[in-house]
Enzyme design. Structure first.
Site, PDB file in Angstrom:
ATOM      1  N   HIS A  41      13.574   7.548  30.998  1.00  0.00           N
ATOM      2  CA  HIS A  41      12.836   6.764  32.004  1.00  0.00           C
ATOM      3  C   HIS A  41      12.090   5.638  31.282  1.00  0.00           C
ATOM      4  CE1 HIS A  41       9.469   6.008  34.839  1.00  0.00           C
ATOM      5  NE2 HIS A  41      10.220   6.563  35.776  1.00  0.00           N
ATOM      6  N   ASP A  61       9.745  14.690  27.184  1.00  0.00           N
ATOM      7  CA  ASP A  61       9.194  14.183  28.445  1.00  0.00           C
ATOM      8  C   ASP A  61       9.392  15.259  29.515  1.00  0.00           C
ATOM      9  OD1 ASP A  61       8.725  12.995  30.880  1.00  0.00           O
ATOM     10  OD2 ASP A  61       9.854  11.170  30.466  1.00  0.00           O
ATOM     11  N   GLN A  69      10.068  15.724  34.736  1.00  0.00           N
ATOM     12  CA  GLN A  69      10.954  16.395  35.680  1.00  0.00           C
ATOM     13  C   GLN A  69      11.112  17.868  35.306  1.00  0.00           C
ATOM     14  OE1 GLN A  69      12.189  14.906  38.418  1.00  0.00           O
ATOM     15  NE2 GLN A  69      11.726  12.773  37.942  1.00  0.00           N
ATOM     16  N   LYS A  73       4.380  14.806  40.720  1.00  0.00           N
ATOM     17  CA  LYS A  73       5.705  15.428  40.917  1.00  0.00           C
ATOM     18  C   LYS A  73       5.584  16.947  40.994  1.00  0.00           C
ATOM     19  CE  LYS A  73       7.965  11.851  38.129  1.00  0.00           C
ATOM     20  NZ  LYS A  73       8.392  10.817  39.042  1.00  0.00           N
ATOM     21  N   CYS A 128      14.092   3.332  37.433  1.00  0.00           N
ATOM     22  CA  CYS A 128      13.349   3.117  36.174  1.00  0.00           C
ATOM     23  C   CYS A 128      14.157   3.615  34.977  1.00  0.00           C
ATOM     24  CB  CYS A 128      11.989   3.816  36.189  1.00  0.00           C
ATOM     25  SG  CYS A 128      10.856   3.161  37.391  1.00  0.00           S
TER      26      CYS A 128
HETATM   27  N1  PLP Z   1       9.639  10.329  32.855  1.00  0.00           N
HETATM   28  C1  PLP Z   1      10.491  10.731  33.814  1.00  0.00           C
HETATM   29  C2  PLP Z   1      11.718  11.509  33.414  1.00  0.00           C
HETATM   30  C3  PLP Z   1      10.217  10.464  35.159  1.00  0.00           C
HETATM   31  O1  PLP Z   1      11.067  10.873  36.093  1.00  0.00           O
HETATM   32  C4  PLP Z   1       9.035   9.739  35.475  1.00  0.00           C
HETATM   33  C5  PLP Z   1       8.758   9.374  36.876  1.00  0.00           C
HETATM   34  O2  PLP Z   1       9.666   9.168  37.674  1.00  0.00           O
HETATM   35  C6  PLP Z   1       8.177   9.352  34.457  1.00  0.00           C
HETATM   36  C7  PLP Z   1       8.512   9.643  33.146  1.00  0.00           C
HETATM   37  C8  PLP Z   1       6.916   8.583  34.720  1.00  0.00           C
HETATM   38  O3  PLP Z   1       5.999   9.348  35.453  1.00  0.00           O
HETATM   39  P1  PLP Z   1       4.678   8.655  36.025  1.00  0.00           P
HETATM   40  O4  PLP Z   1       5.118   7.422  36.741  1.00  0.00           O
HETATM   41  O5  PLP Z   1       4.124   9.668  36.942  1.00  0.00           O
HETATM   42  O6  PLP Z   1       3.802   8.366  34.885  1.00  0.00           O
END
Ligand code: PLP
Length: 406
Positions: free
Chosen positions: A122, A199, A202, A225, A364
């Site tokens: 992401h 990360d 998810q 999430k 993203c």
């Molecule tokens: N990493 C992953 C795999 C994600 O799916 C997301 C959000 O969609 C993020 C990072 C970023 O999360 P946040 O926007 O809540 O900081």
């Protein structure tokens, strides 16, 4: 027993209609809905118990501080982390990864050093490393995925060179649903002395996480999430890495003493939490995690595995629909395109008319979209409160869209 009807009753928004149809909310990968207990906790925190934390000696400040601080322990329990002292409260994963980039990587890397990323990260796990590339001359090394969307842990480990200082990889792809064998990556990297950021944005939502077993160095999560409020989150950081970190943001709470020509920092974790935090959001996150632990992450994972298998079997019957990725170990996140001229945005608009909420766009994940050779896709991402009947509604809505555009 996992009673999905009972769980649905806990989420007031699921009873509403959208465009005259019952809501089928399949945009959980972007953000999950909130159970009543979280909504009530947020309301109570503002209505009855609100004050700033850590600063006052009055009753309300003490209540707010106690509730806010208790969430550190809840997060540690949820992730089975060795200690709550290594849990830094953040506004979400994005802040967590930026903290690692500015607080740890900038202090421990130099020009020419390498960071290994998979192509399915992401942007939150890409752009902070581009900052280091631009500002410090750090090199980003990309590891490709296999044709089915899986990531070979050995390919990640094979990319390590004497200049590698960090591997940063997602536990579950937010686009392909691929579950990455992060434990093997952590074990191999540890043997070569390379820290790993996993990360968990998810991953922590869809499977039980055991940080005492996983072997990573950094594990960020994002509260919205996890059925908690937006603007809440945390990152767990291994003690050895915490000791190597410099504070990232400066301000109140992260210092013990400030003078005209010197400062003395607070101890971790507060050393890395400057300013007034997301007090109410964090309190809400604690309630959301308690709610998840009461249900049981193993039961949630089993329900979602059933949904995943069912959705996959039904989506496969649509010859004009192309699901991206089919890794053997996957979560119930399906991105797809359709034959014909229909753009993902148009498909999502049609589905919305049927009450079905999906995401459309690049999710993203620019490098992954480049790798897949698509400019945009639709994504249906499931949560613990979704049902097989909702999968059927999605299929009906897709067939309707295909009739319209096909
Ligand atoms: N990493 C992953 C795999 C994600 O799916 C997301 C959000 O969609 C993020 C990072 C970023 O999360 P946040 O926007 O809540 O900081």
């Amino acid at each position: 027993m996992f009673d999905v009807a009972k769980i649905r009753d806990d989420f007031p928004i699921l009873a509403r209609q959208v465009n005259g149809r019952p809501l089928v909310y399949l945009d959980n990968g972007a953000s999950a809905q909130k159970p009543q207990v979280v909504i009530d906790a947020v309301t109570r925190a503002y209505a009855d118990e609100y004050a700033n934390v850590h600063r006052g000696l009055h009753t309300l400040s003490n209540i707010a501080t106690e509730k806010y601080e208790s969430v550190r322990g809840i997060i540690a329990r949820f992730l089975n982390a060795p200690s709550e002292d290594q849990v830094i409260l953040t506004s979400g994963t994005t802040e967590g990864i930026n903290l690692v980039a500015y607080g740890w990587a900038m202090a421990n890397m130099q020009a020419g050093d390498e960071i290994i990323l998979s192509v399915m990260e992401h942007h939150a796990n890409i752009v902070p490393w581009h900052f280091l590339r631009e500002r410090m001359g750090v090199q980003i090394k990309w590891v490709d995925i296999n044709a089915d969307g899986s990531l070979d842990p050995q390919a990640v480990l094979d990319a390590i060179t004497p200049k590698t200082r960090l591997i940063a990889v997602t536990q579950i792809s937010n686009v392909l649903g691929t579950v990455v064998d992060v434990k093997s990556i952590c074990a191999g990297a540890r043997a070569r002395g390379v820290p790993v950021l996993v990360d968990g944005s998810q991953g922590a939502v869809h499977m039980p996480v055991d940080l005492s077993d996983l072997g990573c160095d950094f594990y960020p999560i994002t509260g919205h999430k996890l059925y908690g409020p937006s603007g809440s989150g945390a990152i767990w950081i291994a003690p050895e890495r915490l000791a190597e970190m410099r504070p990232f943001m400066g301000g109140g709470d992260m210092i013990r003493e400030v003078h005209k020509d010197s400062v003395i920092y607070n101890d971790a974790p507060m050393k890395f939490e400057a300013g007034t935090p997301g007090i109410v959001q964090t309190i809400g996150l604690g309630v959301a995690l308690d709610y998840l632990m009461d249900i049981g992450m193993d039961k949630i994972a089993a329900h979602e595995a059933d949904l995943c298998a069912y959705a996959k079997s039904r989506l496969q019957t649509l010859p004009w629909l192309h699901v991206q990725g089919d890794a053997p170990d996957r979560a119930a996140i399906f991105s797809f395109t359709m034959d014909g001229a229909a753009h993902a945005h148009d498909i999502s608009t049609i589905l919305d008319k049927k009450g079905v909420a999906v995401r459309a766009g690049t999710h993203c994940a620019g490098p992954l979209m480049d790798h897949l050779g698509v400019s945009a896709s639709c994504r249906a991402s499931f949560a613990m409160y979704n049902t097989r009947a909702e999968v059927d509604t999605l299929i009906d809505a897709l067939e309707f869209a295909q009739d319209l555009f096909g």
